[in-house]
Design a protein around this motif. Sequence first.
Motif, short mmCIF file in Angstrom:
data_model
loop_
_atom_site.label_atom_id
_atom_site.label_comp_id
_atom_site.label_asym_id
_atom_site.label_seq_id
_atom_site.Cartn_x
_atom_site.Cartn_y
_atom_site.Cartn_z
N GLY A 262 -10.46 2.90 -8.11
CA GLY A 262 -10.44 1.45 -8.08
C GLY A 262 -9.06 0.82 -8.19
O GLY A 262 -8.91 -0.37 -7.93
N VAL B 68 -4.90 -2.46 -1.31
CA VAL B 68 -5.54 -2.57 0.00
C VAL B 68 -5.88 -4.02 0.32
O VAL B 68 -5.66 -4.50 1.43
N ALA B 69 -6.39 -4.74 -0.69
CA ALA B 69 -6.74 -6.16 -0.48
C ALA B 69 -5.49 -6.98 -0.17
O ALA B 69 -5.52 -7.87 0.70
N GLN C 122 -6.44 1.41 -6.37
CA GLN C 122 -5.87 1.19 -5.04
C GLN C 122 -6.48 -0.03 -4.34
O GLN C 122 -5.90 -0.52 -3.37
N GLN C 123 -7.61 -0.53 -4.82
CA GLN C 123 -8.27 -1.66 -4.17
C GLN C 123 -7.39 -2.92 -4.14
O GLN C 123 -7.40 -3.66 -3.17
N HIS C 124 -6.63 -3.16 -5.19
CA HIS C 124 -5.76 -4.33 -5.23
C HIS C 124 -4.69 -4.24 -4.15
O HIS C 124 -4.36 -5.24 -3.51
N ARG D 248 -4.47 -6.19 3.42
CA ARG D 248 -5.40 -6.80 4.38
C ARG D 248 -5.15 -8.30 4.50
O ARG D 248 -5.30 -8.88 5.57
N ALA E 174 0.82 -1.21 0.00
CA ALA E 174 0.00 0.00 0.00
C ALA E 174 0.86 1.26 0.00
O ALA E 174 0.44 2.29 -0.55
#
Length: 182
Positions: A121, A127-128, A123-125, A131, A73
């Motif tokens: 969208g 963040v996932a 940044q979602q990869h 996590r 991230a």
Amino acid sequence: MKRPIGVILLTIGAGIAALYQLYLMLVYMGIVNFPIGNQEVSFDEAQWGAALWSLLIAAIWIWVAAGFWNLRAYAVSFGIFISLFTLIWGFFALLFGNTYEAQTVPWLLAGVIFLYLSYPGVQQHFVAAERAKLTPEQIAAMEALDQANATAAAQKAPGMESGPASQPPAQPPDPPASGNAS
């Protein structure tokens, strides 16, 4: 870990930006010549300030490229930062005597990386992936933090309660009349 094609392209773009900054460092040190049209530009003496700045920017691009590859991230925020910094650095380099030819490649790479990272969208990869690296205790702590933030946002701040309207402040007295008694 499955990487989306956009992340692979980000990594390649950041790597090319780093290699180009290393090339510029060699130009500033007088080791390599820079071709412009039919002429070549070279430095008789090393330009240490510009060479060190290029080395620093190259090191940051390499660090960001490694972060892109590992879906970290931090790479998103630093990728946005270094791409904007590269755009601004190139603009000021032009103001102080650099050429458009020397700044075209960094500008194009930094601009494309900035625009892609700013796209919704992307940044979602990252963040996932971050996590997925958390332990169950850390996930529980994050959920508790989200709950506490939601509870705090629902409450009114002290002094903001809706109660009976207070009296408006009294009007100040009229200033004394200034009269000349002659």
